[in-house]
Design a protein around this motif. Structure first.
Motif, PDB file in Angstrom:
ATOM      1  N   UNK A 162       0.830  -1.217   0.000  1.00 58.80           N
ATOM      2  CA  UNK A 162       0.000   0.000   0.000  1.00 58.80           C
ATOM      3  C   UNK A 162       0.862   1.264   0.000  1.00 58.80           C
ATOM      4  N   UNK A 163       2.093   1.132   0.471  1.00 60.37           N
ATOM      5  CA  UNK A 163       3.005   2.290   0.506  1.00 60.37           C
ATOM      6  C   UNK A 163       3.986   2.276  -0.665  1.00 60.37           C
ATOM      7  N   UNK A 164       3.683   1.486  -1.679  1.00 61.96           N
ATOM      8  CA  UNK A 164       4.509   1.490  -2.893  1.00 61.96           C
ATOM      9  C   UNK A 164       5.559   0.400  -2.929  1.00 61.96           C
ATOM     10  N   UNK A 165       5.511  -0.519  -1.977  1.00 61.94           N
ATOM     11  CA  UNK A 165       6.494  -1.595  -1.965  1.00 61.94           C
ATOM     12  C   UNK A 165       6.134  -2.695  -2.935  1.00 61.94           C
ATOM     13  N   UNK A 166       7.144  -3.397  -3.400  1.00 58.75           N
ATOM     14  CA  UNK A 166       6.896  -4.529  -4.289  1.00 58.75           C
ATOM     15  C   UNK A 166       8.016  -5.545  -4.133  1.00 58.75           C
ATOM     16  N   UNK A 167       7.669  -6.811  -4.354  1.00 64.00           N
ATOM     17  CA  UNK A 167       8.681  -7.872  -4.308  1.00 64.00           C
ATOM     18  C   UNK A 167       8.960  -8.394  -5.710  1.00 64.00           C
ATOM     19  N   UNK A 168       8.421  -7.719  -6.700  1.00 66.32           N
ATOM     20  CA  UNK A 168       8.583  -8.177  -8.079  1.00 66.32           C
ATOM     21  C   UNK A 168      10.047  -8.039  -8.520  1.00 66.32           C
ATOM     22  N   UNK A 169      10.347  -8.659  -9.661  1.00 61.16           N
ATOM     23  CA  UNK A 169      11.744  -8.665 -10.118  1.00 61.16           C
ATOM     24  C   UNK A 169      12.282  -7.273 -10.425  1.00 61.16           C
ATOM     25  N   UNK A 170      11.362  -6.347 -10.712  1.00 61.91           N
ATOM     26  CA  UNK A 170      11.815  -4.976 -11.009  1.00 61.91           C
ATOM     27  C   UNK A 170      11.803  -4.087  -9.751  1.00 61.91           C
ATOM     28  N   UNK A 171      11.832  -4.725  -8.572  1.00 58.97           N
ATOM     29  CA  UNK A 171      11.744  -3.957  -7.321  1.00 58.97           C
ATOM     30  C   UNK A 171      12.853  -2.915  -7.202  1.00 58.97           C
ATOM     31  N   UNK A 172      14.030  -3.219  -7.745  1.00 58.05           N
ATOM     32  CA  UNK A 172      15.158  -2.287  -7.628  1.00 58.05           C
ATOM     33  C   UNK A 172      14.804  -0.902  -8.153  1.00 58.05           C
ATOM     34  N   UNK A 173      13.948  -0.863  -9.184  1.00 58.27           N
ATOM     35  CA  UNK A 173      13.557   0.448  -9.725  1.00 58.27           C
ATOM     36  C   UNK A 173      12.113   0.799  -9.386  1.00 58.27           C
ATOM     37  N   UNK A 174      11.276  -0.209  -9.126  1.00 57.63           N
ATOM     38  CA  UNK A 174       9.840   0.065  -8.943  1.00 57.63           C
ATOM     39  C   UNK A 174       9.433   0.272  -7.484  1.00 57.63           C
ATOM     40  N   UNK A 175      10.183  -0.289  -6.544  1.00 53.64           N
ATOM     41  CA  UNK A 175       9.774  -0.194  -5.132  1.00 53.64           C
ATOM     42  C   UNK A 175       9.935   1.240  -4.626  1.00 53.64           C
ATOM     43  N   UNK A 176       8.906   1.719  -3.934  1.00 50.18           N
ATOM     44  CA  UNK A 176       8.943   3.103  -3.432  1.00 50.18           C
ATOM     45  C   UNK A 176       8.568   3.169  -1.951  1.00 50.18           C
ATOM     46  N   UNK A 177       8.790   2.069  -1.233  1.00 52.35           N
ATOM     47  CA  UNK A 177       8.344   2.035   0.170  1.00 52.35           C
ATOM     48  C   UNK A 177       9.407   2.468   1.169  1.00 52.35           C
ATOM     49  N   UNK A 178      10.639   2.590   0.704  1.00 56.39           N
ATOM     50  CA  UNK A 178      11.729   2.869   1.643  1.00 56.39           C
ATOM     51  C   UNK A 178      11.505   4.155   2.430  1.00 56.39           C
ATOM     52  N   UNK A 179      11.062   5.194   1.753  1.00 56.48           N
ATOM     53  CA  UNK A 179      10.860   6.477   2.443  1.00 56.48           C
ATOM     54  C   UNK A 179       9.829   6.322   3.562  1.00 56.48           C
ATOM     55  N   UNK A 180       8.753   5.583   3.276  1.00 58.69           N
ATOM     56  CA  UNK A 180       7.727   5.351   4.296  1.00 58.69           C
ATOM     57  C   UNK A 180       8.310   4.558   5.475  1.00 58.69           C
ATOM     58  N   UNK A 181       9.091   3.529   5.136  1.00 55.45           N
ATOM     59  CA  UNK A 181       9.643   2.660   6.185  1.00 55.45           C
ATOM     60  C   UNK A 181      10.713   3.367   7.017  1.00 55.45           C
ATOM     61  N   UNK A 182      11.214   4.489   6.530  1.00 58.20           N
ATOM     62  CA  UNK A 182      12.133   5.291   7.329  1.00 58.20           C
ATOM     63  C   UNK A 182      11.385   6.162   8.340  1.00 58.20           C
ATOM     64  N   UNK A 183      10.052   6.166   8.237  1.00 63.00           N
ATOM     65  CA  UNK A 183       9.264   6.956   9.175  1.00 63.00           C
ATOM     66  C   UNK A 183       8.324   6.127  10.023  1.00 63.00           C
ATOM     67  N   UNK A 184       8.033   4.932   9.553  1.00 64.05           N
ATOM     68  CA  UNK A 184       7.091   4.080  10.271  1.00 64.05           C
ATOM     69  C   UNK A 184       7.466   2.620  10.027  1.00 64.05           C
ATOM     70  N   UNK A 185       7.411   1.811  11.077  1.00 62.80           N
ATOM     71  CA  UNK A 185       7.776   0.407  10.893  1.00 62.80           C
ATOM     72  C   UNK A 185       6.536  -0.424  10.592  1.00 62.80           C
ATOM     73  N   UNK A 218       8.745   1.895  15.390  1.00 58.90           N
ATOM     74  CA  UNK A 218       9.493   3.134  15.157  1.00 58.90           C
ATOM     75  C   UNK A 218       8.645   4.336  15.532  1.00 58.90           C
ATOM     76  N   UNK A 219       9.196   5.157  16.415  1.00 57.28           N
ATOM     77  CA  UNK A 219       8.509   6.388  16.810  1.00 57.28           C
ATOM     78  C   UNK A 219       9.018   7.557  15.967  1.00 57.28           C
ATOM     79  N   UNK A 220      10.333   7.672  15.839  1.00 58.37           N
ATOM     80  CA  UNK A 220      10.896   8.729  14.982  1.00 58.37           C
ATOM     81  C   UNK A 220      12.306   8.336  14.558  1.00 58.37           C
ATOM     82  N   UNK A 221      12.718   8.876  13.426  1.00 57.94           N
ATOM     83  CA  UNK A 221      14.039   8.571  12.874  1.00 57.94           C
ATOM     84  C   UNK A 221      14.642   9.832  12.288  1.00 57.94           C
ATOM     85  N   UNK A 222      15.721  10.280  12.899  1.00 62.46           N
ATOM     86  CA  UNK A 222      16.485  11.392  12.353  1.00 62.46           C
ATOM     87  C   UNK A 222      17.901  10.871  12.114  1.00 62.46           C
ATOM     88  N   UNK A 223      18.285  10.687  10.845  1.00 64.30           N
ATOM     89  CA  UNK A 223      19.577  10.061  10.552  1.00 64.30           C
ATOM     90  C   UNK A 223      20.759  10.802  11.161  1.00 64.30           C
TER      91      UNK A 223
END
Lengths: 363, 542
Positions: B192-215, B223-228
Motif C-alpha cells: 500500500x506504501x509502494x512496496x513490491x517484491x517483483x523482479x523490477x523492485x530495484x527500480x519500482x519499489x517506493x516504500x523505503x521512504x515510508x519505512x524510514x518513518x514508520x515500521x 518506530x517512533x521517529x528517525x532522524x539520521x
C-alpha cells in the motif's frame, strides 16, 4: 501688488518631505541593487558548489546499491534516471535552478526527505544555541573590549589581551571536550549532550526551538531541561566568538579614544561615562557591527565540531553528514542556506551603518 | 577617566554566573511528562527509557536496505525474522517466527513452519505470504544487503509453511535468514506504501521512504521517529505477540565516542554505549558491564592486474609486504581487545585460526622476497577511508603500516579519502593498494569465501580472477562452499585461510572487538557478532 508669504515652518516641512522622498528613493534603489547582486552571488554559489561536487569522485549511488546491483546496467540506469544523474551536468544544474526558484531544494539522498524540510528541522536547533551565544558574546565582548581600551597598556588590558589570544587559539573540539569533562563528569551539574533528556517525549515541533516548543506544550520542566542542555554548547560558542569581538572592540575603541573630538569633549568637562557611552562607544561600534555580523553568520552556518561533540542536531551536523555521503542535494541546500545567511547579514550590517553613523550615506 | 571599569567587570561576571547557574543537575531522574517510571504487565517489569549511545552509521530503516550497524541494531528490534540468535551465540539459530524447520540432504531446500499467534504491530496476523514477500523483496530490491540472499528464493506451498530454496548447497541459510535485512514486513501494508517484491523492485519499489518513518513489522518495538543525524526512537509495541518488551522507549542517540565514555563514567540510569573499544575502555567504573567479541578484521588489498599496477600484482612484492608488517605492534594500536591476525576469520566465529598461528614480522624474509620480485625501491600509494572506526583512527593504522614497510625498503604514500570516494574507487576496481576494516555479511566464516575467493565480488574488484589464482586455492574455496555441514565447513575454511596467507592479494593485519558497555541496572546487554551488536529485544531492567 500682492505678496505671498511662506512661513518658515511650512518651508521646513516641505524640504523635509522632499528629503524623505529622495531618501526613500535612494534606499529603494539601493535595496534593488543589493537584491540583484545577491541573486548573482547565489547563482555563483550554486554553480561553484555544483561543479565542486561533480569534481569529487564518487556519489551516493555507491552507498545505496549493492555490489551486484552496481554491476547491473539496468539497475544503475534506473537509479541514475531517478536522481537525474543520467543528464549532462549543465542540464542537471539548470533543472536544479528551476526547482530552487519554485522553492524545491530537492530530496536528500541520505535522509530521503526534502532538503528544505531538513533545513527547517536543523536550522532552529542551531538558532537555539547560536542566538544566545551571539547575544552573550556581544554583551561581554563590548564590555570587556571597552574596558581593555580604557585601561590601555595597564594590567587589566594585558590580561584581556592574553585572554583573547587564548580564546582565538583554542580548538573548538578541545574546548567542547574540556567543558563537558568539567561540568558533566567532574561537577555533575550539566547533561552530557543532546537537546533533551531521553526520558522526555519531545514536544510537537512548532518553532523548532526545543525550549519554546516545550513551553508551548505546557511543559515548563521540559523547557528547563532543554535550556540546561543548551548551556554548554552556548558557553563554548560564546568563548569562541567573544575573543574575536573583544579584539575588534578594543582596537576600534582605541582608535576613537585617540580622536580630537573625544579630547575636546573631555576638555569641555563632560563626565567620563558620558564621553564613553555617547561618543566613544557609538563611533567605535561601526567596525564592530561588521565583525559581529560575520561572527553570527558563522554561528548560523553551523559549528560542526561543537555540534558533533554535544550531539546537537543542527545545520553543522547535517552539513557534515551530507559532505561525508556526497549527498548532492543536501550539500547544495546547505551551501545556498549559508550564502543567503551571509548575504542577509551583510545587508543588515550595511543598513545599520547608516543608523549608527550619520556620516555614512547609502548613496 | 571615570569609566568605572570595576562595574564593567562586574557586569561580565554576572553574565557568566547567570550562564553557569543554568547548569544544574540534569539527566537524572524522570521527567514529569515522560516515559518514565515502570509498570507491570503480566508479571514482567517494564523499564521507562533505555538510552543507547552510538556513533551513527545508518542510511535506512527499511529491512530490505539495511546494511549499516546502527540500522541493523534498530531494525532487529522492530522486525521479527524466521529464526534468531540468543545473546552472544551465533552458532545455533533458535526459532522466532518459525517454530521449526527442516533441511533436505544437500542443503538446498529449507522448509519453515510458522508459529501460530504472531501478529504485526497493526494487529494483523503474520502469514507465509508476508514471509515470501519479504525475502523476495530483499532479493529483488538489490540494495546493499541483497548479497546475503543471492541465489535464494522463497515460496509457500501451503498455509503456514515457507520453503526457501538455494541454488547451491548452503547449510547457512537459517543464519542468513536471522539477519535484520531478512526481517518480515506486513506485505499488504508495504504494498500500500509502494512496496513490491517483483523482479523490477530495484527500480519500482517506493516504500523505503515510508519505512524510514514508520515500521511495518511484528517485533517488540515500533518506530517512533528517525532522524539520521541525531536519534532513532523506538517505543514498545503494544500488540507484541511475545513477552513484554523490556522498556517503554528506547532512544538510540548519535554520540561521539569520547562523549560516550564520559557518559558511561558517570553511569547513571539505563545506558548502553557501543563505541568504547580500545583505550576508551580504560578507567570505566567497576559497575559498568563490558561485553566484547572480536568480530572485525583489518586488511590490505593489492590489485592483481598488472595493467593496474606492476608492483602490487607481483606475488613476491605481496610476500615482502606481508613479512614487513609488525603485527603485534599494529594490534596494540587498537587497544587491549585486539589481536594480531592469524587468518582472515576473526576469533568470534568458528573457523578462526588459533592465536598461536598469528603472523609475525620478518624483515629478513621481506628483504629476500623484495629481491626476488625484481623491483627496486618500490613506491605505492595506500588508499584508505579517512574515518574513525570503532574508536580507532584509520590514519594512525595506515601510518604504522607505512613505517613498517619502510623498514623493508618499501615506500608507501598515504592516500586518505572521504568514505564515499573510497567506496566509489573500491567499486570501480582500479585501486592498486587499499586498506579497510571488514565485518562479515552474516556470522558464518564461509560468507568470506563467497566474497573474497578468486572470481567473487571483492576478489574481482582487486583483479583476483580465477585465471590469476592457483588451482589449489580455487579448490579450497570450492570445498568450503560445498561442505554439507558446519563441522566440515570449519575445517575447510581453516585450510583456505592457510593458503590465503601463502598466496593471495590480502594481508590480514589484526582483529578488533565490538564492545557493549552498559550500566549495572541492565540485563542481557551482551555483545553479539550477529550484526545487531546488542539485542535490544532482550535487553531489560535487572
Amino acid at each position: 501688488m500682492s505678496t505671498t508669504t511662506t512661513s518658515p515652518a511650512s518651508t521646513v516641512s516641505r524640504s523635509a518631505a522632499r528629503r524623505l522622498r529622495v531618501g526613500g528613493y535612494a534606499l529603494g534603489a539601493y535595496l534593488l541593487r543589493r537584491l540583484v547582486i545577491t541573486a548573482v552571488l547565489l547563482l555563483g554559489v550554486t554553480a561553484v558548489t555544483f561543479l565542486l561536487v561533480q569534481l569529487v569522485p564518487g556519489d551516493s549511488m555507491t552507498a545505496t546499491l549493492s555490489e551486484a546491483a552496481l554491476q547491473d546496467p539496468e539497475i544503475v540506469a534506473a537509479y541514475r534516471e531517478r536522481w537525474g544523474l543520467d543528464e549532462p551536468v549543465h542540464v542537471q544544474y539548470l533543472v536544479y535552478l528551476q526547482n530552487v526558484l519554485t522553492g524545491d531544494l530537492g530530496v536528500s539522498q541520505q535522509t530521503g526527505r526534502s532538503v528544505l524540510g531538513d533545513l527547517m528541522t536543523y536550522v532552529p536547533a542551531t538558532l537555539e544555541i547560536a542566538v544566545p551565544a551571539m547575544l552573550l558574546s556581544l554583551l561581554i565582548g563590548v564590555a570587556v573590549g571597552l574596558y581593555a581600551a580604557v585601561r590601555h597598556g595597564r594590567a587589566g588590558d594585558q590580561v584581556v589581551r592574553a585572554g583573547t589570544l587564548l580564546g582565538l587559539s583554542t580548538p573548538p573540539f578541545w574546548l567542547s571536550l574540556v567543558v563537558l569533562y568539567v561540568f558533566f563528569f567532574v561537577l555533575g551539574i550539566s547533561p552530557s549532550g543532546g537537546r533533551l533528556s531521553t526520558y522526555w517525549v519531545p514536544p510537537e515541533q512548532v518553532t523548532g526551538v526545543m525550549s519554546l516548543d516545550a513551553l508551548l506544550a505546557g511543559e515548563p520542566a521540559m523547557a528547563w531541561d532543554a535550556v540546561q542542555h543548551a548551556v554548554l554548547p552556548v558557553l563554548v560558542l560564546t568563548v569562541l566568538t567573544v575573543a574575536t569581538l573583544v579584539r575588534f572592540v578594543r582596537s576600534a575603541m582605541l582608535e576613537v579614544l585617540d580622536q580630537d573630538y573625544i579630547r575636546a569633549a573631555r576638555a569641555k568637562g563632560l563626565p567620563g561615562r558620558t564621553v564613553l557611552l555617547s561618543h566613544v562607544l557609538r563611533a567605535g561600534l561601526v567596525p564592530v557591527i561588521t565583525v559581529s555580523g560575520l561572527a553570527f553568520a558563522a554561528l548560523l552556518s553551523g559549528t560542526v565540531l561543537v555540534e558533533q561533540i554535544f550531539s546537537w542536531p543542527g545545520v553543522g551536523q547535517y552539513a557534515y553528514r551530507a559532505a561525508a555521503a556526497l549527498d548532492m542535494p543536501a550539500i547544495l541546500g546547505v551551501s545556498l542556506f549559508v550564502a543567503v545567511v551571509y548575504t542577509v547579514v551583510n545587508l543588515i550590517v550595511d543598513l545599520l551603518y547608516g543608523l549608527i553613523d550619520p556620516r555614512i550615506r547609502l548613496s | 577617566m571615570g569609566a568605572r571599569p570595576g562595574r564593567v567587570g562586574a557586569a561580565v561576571a554576572v553574565a557568566v554566573a547567570l550562564t553557569l547557574t543554568a547548569c544544574t543537575a540534569g539527566g537524572s531522574g524522570n521527567g514529569g511528562g515522560a516515559a518514565g517510571g515502570s509498570d507491570s504487565d503480566g508479571g514482567a517489569t517494564q523499564g521507562g527509557t533505555l538510552t543507547v549511545s552510538t556513533s551513527f552509521v545508518v542510511n535506512s530503516l527499511d529491512p530490505g536496505q539495511v546494511y549499516e550497524a546502527t540500522g541493523a541494531l534498530a531494525v532487529h528490534a522492530m522486525y521479527d525474522t524466521l529464526v534468531t540468535f540468543e545473546g552472544s551465540d551465533v552458532t545455533t539459530p533458535v526459532p522466532l517466527l518459525a517454530e521449526s524447520w527442516e533441511v533436505n540432504d544437500d542443503a538446498t531446500e529449507f522448509t519453515f513452519t510458522l508459529t501460530d499467534g504472531a501478529v504485526f504491530s497493526d494487529g494483523t496476523p503474520v502469514t507465509a505470504e508476508d514471509v515470501v514477500f519479504s525475502i523476495n523483496r530483499l532479493h529483488n530490491l538489490q540494495g546493499s544487503p541483497a548479497v546475503t540472499v543471492e541465489g535464494l528464493s522463497a515460496s509457500s506451498p501451503s498455509e503456514g509453511v515457507v520453503v526457501v530454496t538455494s541454488e547451491q548447497s548452503n547449510p547457512n541459510v537459517p543464519t542468513i535468514l536471522a539477519m535484520p535485512a531478512a526481517g518480515i514486513l506486513n506485505a499488504e501494508a508495504t504494498e500500500a506504501e509502494g512496496g513490491t517484491a517483483a523482479e523490477d523492485a530495484a527500480s519500482a519499489d517506493a516504500a523505503t521512504e515510508f519505512l524510514n518513518g514508520e515500521s511495518l513489522g511484528s517485533g517488540p518495538y515500533v518506530l517512533d521517529s528517525f532522524d539520521p543525524a541525531s536519534e532513532i526512537v523506538l517505543t514498545a509495541n503494544p500488540e507484541y505477540w511475545g513477552e513484554t518488551p523490556g522498556y517503554q522507549r528506547i532512544v538510540i542517540s548519535n554520540v561521539e565516542a569520547e562523549t560516550q565514555k564520559l557518559t558511561m563514567q558517570r553511569a547513571e540510569g539505563d545506558q548502553i554505549a557501543l563505541d568504547l573499544s580500545g583505550r576508551l575502555l580504560e578507567d570505566l567504573p567497576e559497575s559498568v558491564q563490558v561485553s566484547a567479541s572480536q568480530d572485525t578484521f583489518y586488511f590490505l588489498t593489492l590489485h592483481q592486474d598488472p595493467a593496474i599496477s606492476e608492483i602490487t600484482s607481483n606475488p613476491d612484492f605481496v610476500r615482502a609486504l606481508r613479512a614487513s608488517i609488525d603485527y603485534d605492534g599494529l594490534a596494540a594500536l587498537f587497544g587491549e581487545d585486539a589481536l594480531p591476525a592469524a587468518g582472515m576469520v576473526p576469533t568470534a566465529f568458528p573457523g578462526a585460526l588459533p592465536e598461536s598461528e598469528a603472523q609475525q614480522q620478518d624483515l629478513a624474509a621481506a628483504a629476500d622476497h623484495l629481491e626476488a620480485s625484481g623491483i627496486t625501491d618500490p613506491t605505492v600509494e595506500l588508499m584508505y577511508p579517512a574515518i574513525t572506526y570503532r574508536g580507532v583512527d584509520l590514519g594512525t593504522i595506515a601510518t604504522k603500516i607505512q613505517f613498517d614497510a619502510d623498514q623493508a625498503g618499501i615506500e608507501i604514500v598515504l592516500d586518505p579519502q572521504p568514505i564515499a570516494s573510497f567506496l566509489e574507487a573500491q567499486t570501480a576496481g582500479e585501486v592498486p593498494f587499499r586498506f579497510s576494516p571488514q565485518s562479515l555479511n552474516y556470522p558464518v566464516a564461509a560468507s568470506l569465501v563467497n566474497n573474497f575467493a578468486p572470481g567473487q565480488a571483492s576478489a574481482t574488484r582487486t583483479g583476483w580472477t580465477e585465471d590469476r589464482a592457483s588451482e589449489e586455492i580455487i579448490a579450497a574455496g570450492a570445498a568450503v562452499q560445498s561442505a554439507p555441514d558446519a563441522e566440515s565447513q570449519i575445517s575447510a575454511i581453516q585450510d583456505w585461510q592457510h593458503l590465503l596467507n601463502e598466496d593471495s592479494p590480502y594481508v590480514t593485519l589484526a582483529y578488533n572487538s565490538g564492545v557493549v558497555a552498559a550500566t549495572e541496572t541492565i540485563a542481557n546487554a551482551e555483545y553479539s557478532p550477529a550484526g545487531w551488536q546488542v539485542d535490544l529485544r532482550a535487553v531489560a531492567p535487572q
